[in-house]
Design a protein around this motif. Structure first.
Motif, PDB file in Angstrom:
ATOM      1  N   LEU A 294       0.906  -1.259  -0.060  1.00  0.00           N
ATOM      2  CA  LEU A 294       0.013  -0.031  -0.041  1.00  0.00           C
ATOM      3  C   LEU A 294       0.883   1.402  -0.151  1.00  0.00           C
ATOM      4  CD1 LEU A 294      -2.968  -0.831   2.275  1.00  0.00           C
ATOM      5  CD2 LEU A 294      -3.046  -0.312  -0.079  1.00  0.00           C
ATOM      6  N   THR A 295       1.927   1.162   0.755  1.00  0.00           N
ATOM      7  CA  THR A 295       2.923   2.343   0.727  1.00  0.00           C
ATOM      8  C   THR A 295       3.593   2.627  -0.465  1.00  0.00           C
ATOM      9  OG1 THR A 295       4.958   1.191   1.684  1.00  0.00           O
ATOM     10  CG2 THR A 295       3.189   2.353   3.210  1.00  0.00           C
ATOM     11  N   ALA A 296       3.555   1.504  -1.286  1.00  0.00           N
ATOM     12  CA  ALA A 296       4.202   1.619  -2.625  1.00  0.00           C
ATOM     13  C   ALA A 296       3.316   2.572  -3.642  1.00  0.00           C
ATOM     14  CB  ALA A 296       4.453   0.417  -3.225  1.00  0.00           C
ATOM     15  N   GLY A 297       1.943   2.652  -3.294  1.00  0.00           N
ATOM     16  CA  GLY A 297       1.070   3.077  -4.214  1.00  0.00           C
ATOM     17  C   GLY A 297       1.340   4.385  -4.974  1.00  0.00           C
ATOM     18  N   ARG A 298       1.912   5.341  -4.368  1.00  0.00           N
ATOM     19  CA  ARG A 298       2.174   6.721  -5.083  1.00  0.00           C
ATOM     20  C   ARG A 298       3.286   6.322  -6.113  1.00  0.00           C
ATOM     21  NH1 ARG A 298       3.495  10.842  -1.628  1.00  0.00           N
ATOM     22  NH2 ARG A 298       4.512  11.561  -3.204  1.00  0.00           N
ATOM     23  N   GLY A 299       4.364   5.527  -5.615  1.00  0.00           N
ATOM     24  CA  GLY A 299       5.302   5.353  -6.673  1.00  0.00           C
ATOM     25  C   GLY A 299       5.104   4.347  -7.855  1.00  0.00           C
ATOM     26  N   LEU A 300       3.968   3.705  -7.574  1.00  0.00           N
ATOM     27  CA  LEU A 300       3.417   2.764  -8.944  1.00  0.00           C
ATOM     28  C   LEU A 300       2.576   3.841  -9.633  1.00  0.00           C
ATOM     29  CD1 LEU A 300       2.241  -0.653  -6.829  1.00  0.00           C
ATOM     30  CD2 LEU A 300       4.123  -0.247  -8.680  1.00  0.00           C
ATOM     31  N   ASP A 301       1.878   4.627  -9.177  1.00  0.00           N
ATOM     32  CA  ASP A 301       1.027   5.797  -9.899  1.00  0.00           C
ATOM     33  C   ASP A 301       2.223   6.569 -10.820  1.00  0.00           C
ATOM     34  OD1 ASP A 301      -1.034   5.049  -9.020  1.00  0.00           O
ATOM     35  OD2 ASP A 301      -1.629   6.899  -7.656  1.00  0.00           O
ATOM     36  N   ALA A 302       3.353   6.935 -10.128  1.00  0.00           N
ATOM     37  CA  ALA A 302       4.144   7.704 -10.748  1.00  0.00           C
ATOM     38  C   ALA A 302       4.914   6.638 -12.204  1.00  0.00           C
ATOM     39  CB  ALA A 302       5.280   7.927  -9.931  1.00  0.00           C
TER      40      ALA A 302
ATOM     41  N   LEU B 238     -11.877  -4.624 -11.354  1.00  0.00           N
ATOM     42  CA  LEU B 238     -12.088  -3.531 -10.732  1.00  0.00           C
ATOM     43  C   LEU B 238     -11.636  -2.283 -11.657  1.00  0.00           C
ATOM     44  CD1 LEU B 238     -10.864  -4.468  -7.295  1.00  0.00           C
ATOM     45  CD2 LEU B 238     -13.185  -3.701  -7.859  1.00  0.00           C
ATOM     46  N   ARG B 239     -10.547  -2.484 -12.731  1.00  0.00           N
ATOM     47  CA  ARG B 239     -10.230  -1.386 -13.409  1.00  0.00           C
ATOM     48  C   ARG B 239     -11.440  -0.605 -14.176  1.00  0.00           C
ATOM     49  NH1 ARG B 239      -5.824  -4.603 -14.907  1.00  0.00           N
ATOM     50  NH2 ARG B 239      -4.370  -4.001 -13.343  1.00  0.00           N
ATOM     51  N   PRO B 240     -12.242  -1.283 -14.471  1.00  0.00           N
ATOM     52  CA  PRO B 240     -13.224  -0.545 -15.345  1.00  0.00           C
ATOM     53  C   PRO B 240     -13.878   0.617 -14.530  1.00  0.00           C
ATOM     54  CG  PRO B 240     -13.732  -2.669 -15.969  1.00  0.00           C
ATOM     55  CD  PRO B 240     -12.626  -2.523 -14.754  1.00  0.00           C
ATOM     56  N   PHE B 241     -13.936   0.260 -13.356  1.00  0.00           N
ATOM     57  CA  PHE B 241     -14.663   1.187 -12.151  1.00  0.00           C
ATOM     58  C   PHE B 241     -13.818   2.146 -11.694  1.00  0.00           C
ATOM     59  CE2 PHE B 241     -17.072  -2.873 -12.005  1.00  0.00           C
ATOM     60  CZ  PHE B 241     -18.231  -2.591 -12.534  1.00  0.00           C
ATOM     61  N   LEU B 242     -12.620   2.021 -11.327  1.00  0.00           N
ATOM     62  CA  LEU B 242     -11.570   2.445 -10.503  1.00  0.00           C
ATOM     63  C   LEU B 242     -10.482   3.193 -11.428  1.00  0.00           C
ATOM     64  CD1 LEU B 242     -11.290   0.599  -7.474  1.00  0.00           C
ATOM     65  CD2 LEU B 242     -12.228   2.681  -7.644  1.00  0.00           C
ATOM     66  N   GLY B 243     -10.284   2.900 -12.691  1.00  0.00           N
ATOM     67  CA  GLY B 243      -9.439   3.551 -13.672  1.00  0.00           C
ATOM     68  C   GLY B 243      -7.920   2.510 -13.495  1.00  0.00           C
ATOM     69  N   HIS B 244      -6.900   3.210 -14.113  1.00  0.00           N
ATOM     70  CA  HIS B 244      -5.809   2.334 -14.002  1.00  0.00           C
ATOM     71  C   HIS B 244      -4.843   3.005 -13.076  1.00  0.00           C
ATOM     72  CE1 HIS B 244      -6.448   0.170 -17.931  1.00  0.00           C
ATOM     73  NE2 HIS B 244      -7.251   1.232 -17.905  1.00  0.00           N
ATOM     74  N   ARG B 245      -5.097   3.801 -12.165  1.00  0.00           N
ATOM     75  CA  ARG B 245      -4.265   3.996 -11.073  1.00  0.00           C
ATOM     76  C   ARG B 245      -3.838   3.230 -10.150  1.00  0.00           C
ATOM     77  NH1 ARG B 245      -6.614   8.146  -8.076  1.00  0.00           N
ATOM     78  NH2 ARG B 245      -4.855   8.022  -6.690  1.00  0.00           N
ATOM     79  N   PRO B 246      -2.612   2.437 -10.084  1.00  0.00           N
ATOM     80  CA  PRO B 246      -2.439   1.440  -9.126  1.00  0.00           C
ATOM     81  C   PRO B 246      -2.800   1.893  -7.651  1.00  0.00           C
ATOM     82  CG  PRO B 246      -0.515   1.633 -10.385  1.00  0.00           C
ATOM     83  CD  PRO B 246      -1.725   2.684 -10.977  1.00  0.00           C
ATOM     84  N   ALA B 247      -2.601   3.261  -7.131  1.00  0.00           N
ATOM     85  CA  ALA B 247      -2.896   3.408  -5.607  1.00  0.00           C
ATOM     86  C   ALA B 247      -4.331   3.225  -5.390  1.00  0.00           C
ATOM     87  CB  ALA B 247      -2.406   4.974  -5.611  1.00  0.00           C
ATOM     88  N   ALA B 248      -5.206   3.776  -6.420  1.00  0.00           N
ATOM     89  CA  ALA B 248      -6.758   3.531  -6.245  1.00  0.00           C
ATOM     90  C   ALA B 248      -6.998   1.919  -6.292  1.00  0.00           C
ATOM     91  CB  ALA B 248      -7.377   4.184  -7.196  1.00  0.00           C
ATOM     92  N   LEU B 249      -6.233   1.401  -6.849  1.00  0.00           N
ATOM     93  CA  LEU B 249      -6.634  -0.142  -7.298  1.00  0.00           C
ATOM     94  C   LEU B 249      -6.174  -1.090  -6.046  1.00  0.00           C
ATOM     95  CD1 LEU B 249      -5.748  -1.125 -11.042  1.00  0.00           C
ATOM     96  CD2 LEU B 249      -8.044  -1.509  -9.752  1.00  0.00           C
TER      97      LEU B 249
END
Lengths: 275, 328
Positions: B205-213, B264-275
């Motif tokens: 979970l703490t890697a979420g922002r890095g994965l988004d980038a 879940l991707r169709p509902f939440l988009g492709h941002r890993p932090a949200a997924l």
């Protein structure tokens, strides 16, 4: 971790008296419990115990409810002794022991002597040691008789005992110890096979045994059955005696039935050779 | 806010799945009583079954399903590839091999933690290998082939263990264990696996922002100030902890990590932090339902949960391969 058992007070304490309700969740403990238990003492056996292909004593199991070896089936039985094997249903055994149930794990017997030890062990747990002694002396007597009948016509000295698809039974195996008790020479001894070894058909053809004893499983379709149909196996001129594999699977007293079938076979072969 | 709605649905799905997990009884077995019937005739046994069997089973389904779901989402983010998943990448197979070693060569008896630790070691080795072989935005084909190769190595080693098993009985046990099951696990298993899964999931979970980038590409991510080394470390170690501990308790349960983020991707988009958190809940719900359905449908012999997820998940995987080809 007997917390819940203690709270509900239903996990029976380990009493010194004979258990009143016994459940078995392993084929080999099923067989012994069916033979050794007092009427009504055995409340459940594994599903395999009802299958005549798998169990030597399926007829005795007919009226005893079957289980598939899961804790949810076993707990409501309130068994004060649960018999299990040492290799099967490990997670269930671990869980039941953790809950404080009285689980006796019985290691599979390695040979004929070991199976007598196991018979005594199960009988002691069931509180029926006298039955064990009666069964064992009957077993010894029948094997001795079979052995005398074989000796009278000349015991084969280069026999091979096949478990089709699994290979040959070594000298220290359950089936090998039966051959030894019958005075039959086991070719596995010459080849240094102790427990069991895979035997490619090529090697088998070169071995030139004087008798094939084949423990045959009666499965519908199986890779094992294909092996037993191979021309090299069927067409070898070596005399062959078949007996149902189920008789020697667990080392139950049904070993005596196998001994008698082998003796019958050898006597019959001798008769046809003399003619 | 569509995110909130998704989490509401996921939370409800987990609750319903948990309720099913506690109440569904295997059918077709003469000695198996429905829990509610048993409650009338033998409340003590029913209590034991509920607290000692069903509750640990439910907790393990949530933890393991969650671990697989979030690990799948994290691996998909790290490798920038929607087909990454603990099973396909070889992490599960590596964990299974090391757990088999711990089981059948006796370490697990002397030292209970040996089991999850061995599973974690196996998963870590597999994920690290995969990252070295196919990391940093390698084409899909490379990733899948690397995963196939790592799975094949772990599978070969497991086969070797089978081959050398001390007896035919032990060999059969290894085979059945590796099919994946939640049956008759106890609270001890929950306590053994939970800390590693929780720590692993938290690291991911703490890697979420890095994965988004990272979705923008490595150079862009670094230009934005993301610490990619840290992100990679968190995902690789977090996945190793979560997947390794899961597999060592339940055996291999495949495809949850692939299916949960995909749904879940169709509902939440492709941002890993949200997924990531949603995939934890989604994976938990999927495994709860799969386990309840498998139990309900089991004819005589137990239908192993790993078999059920593979039967559903493998065609899904094939479909995902076609879908990714179409997009490319």
């Amino acid at each position: 971790m007997t917390v819940w058992g203690a709270v509900f007070g239903i996990v029976p304490s380990l009493a010194a008296d004979a258990p009143r309700r016994v459940a078995s969740i392993n084929l080999c403990t099923d067989e012994l419990a069916l033979l050794l238990a007092k009427p009504g003492q055995l409340v459940s056996v594994s599903a395999l115990a009802h299958d005549p292909v798998e169990s030597a004593y399926s007829a005795l199991a007919r009226d005893i409810p079957e289980n598939r070896g899961t804790a949810e089936e076993i707990i409501p039985l309130r068994a004060d002794l649960i018999l299990a094997g040492t290799y099967t249903t490990r997670t269930t055994v671990g869980l039941l022991k953790e809950m404080g149930w009285n689980v006796l794990e019985i290691a599979p017997a390695a040979d004929l002597d070991g199976s007598k030890t196991v018979i005594r062990q199960v009988a002691a747990a069931l509180g029926t040691p006298e039955r064990a002694e009666a069964i064992i002396s009957e077993l010894d007597k029948r094997i001795a008789t079979a052995s005398r009948r074989i000796a009278a016509v000349g015991a084969p000295q280069k026999a091979v005992l096949f478990r089709p698809g699994e290979g040959i039974a070594g000298v220290a195996s359950m089936q090998g110890s039966l051959l030894e008790a019958l005075g039959i020479g086991n070719i596995a001894g010459i080849y240094g096979v102790r427990e069991w070894a895979e035997m490619p058909l090529e090697e088998f053809v070169q071995l030139k045994p004087d008798l094939i004893v084949s423990a045959t499983a009666a499965y519908g379709a199986s890779i094992h059955a294909e092996f037993a149909r191979h021309p090299a196996f069927v067409g070898s001129k070596v005399p062959r005696i078949d007996y149902p594999a189920v008789l020697t699977r667990c080392g139950s007293p049904s070993m005596a039935d196998a001994a008698e079938l082998i003796a019958d076979g050898i006597v019959a072969l001798h008769g046809s050779a003399a003619r | 806010m569509r995110g909130a709605g998704v989490y509401l649905v996921l939370g409800l799905a987990v609750l319903v799945g948990a309720a099913l997990s506690l109440t569904v009884t295997r059918s077709g077995l003469p000695l198996m009583h429905d829990l509610w019937d048993l409650w009338d005739t033998d409340p003590e046994s029913a209590g034991l079954i509920l607290w000692q069997l069903r509750v640990p089973r439910m907790l393990l389904a949530i933890l393991i399903g969650g671990a697989l779901g979030i690990s799948g989402a994290a691996l998909q983010g790290l490798l920038r590839n929607p087909l990454a998943e603990p099973g396909i990448t070889g992490a599960s197979a590596g964990a299974a091999f090391c757990a088999i070693l711990a089981f059948y060569f006796g370490f697990a008896d002397d030292f209970p933690l040996a089991l999850p630790l061995a599973g974690i070691a196996g998963a870590l080795i597999a994920v690290t290998l995969l990252y070295v072989a196919a990391g940093r935005g390698a084409p899909t084909l490379t990733l899948i082939l690397a995963g196939v190769a790592i799975s094949a190595i772990a599978g070969a080693l497991s086969s070797l263990a089978l081959n050398l098993a001390p007896s035919p009985y032990a060999a059969i046990e290894i085979v059945f264990w590796s099919l994946g099951s939640l049956t008759d696990r106890s609270m001890t298993h929950v306590l053994l696996a939970a800390p590693f899964i929780v720590v692993g999931a938290a690291m991911i979970l703490t890697a979420g922002r890095g994965l988004d980038a990272l979705t923008l590409g490595e150079e862009a991510a670094e230009a934005m100030g993301a610490h990619l080394t840290r992100t990679r470390f968190l995902v690789v170690v977090g996945t190793g902890l979560a997947v390794g501990a899961s597999v060592s308790v339940s055996g291999v349960i495949g495809f949850i990590g692939l299916v949960a983020p995909h749904l879940l991707r169709p509902f939440l988009g492709h941002r890993p932090a949200a997924l990531l958190p949603a995939s934890f809940l989604g994976g938990a719900a999927l495994l709860l339902f799969a386990d309840a359905i498998a139990r309900y449908l089991s004819p005589g012999p137990e239908l192993k949960i790993g078999v059920v997820t593979a039967l559903v998940g493998a065609p899904f995987f094939l479909w995902a391969v076609f879908a990714s080809r179409r997009d490319a």
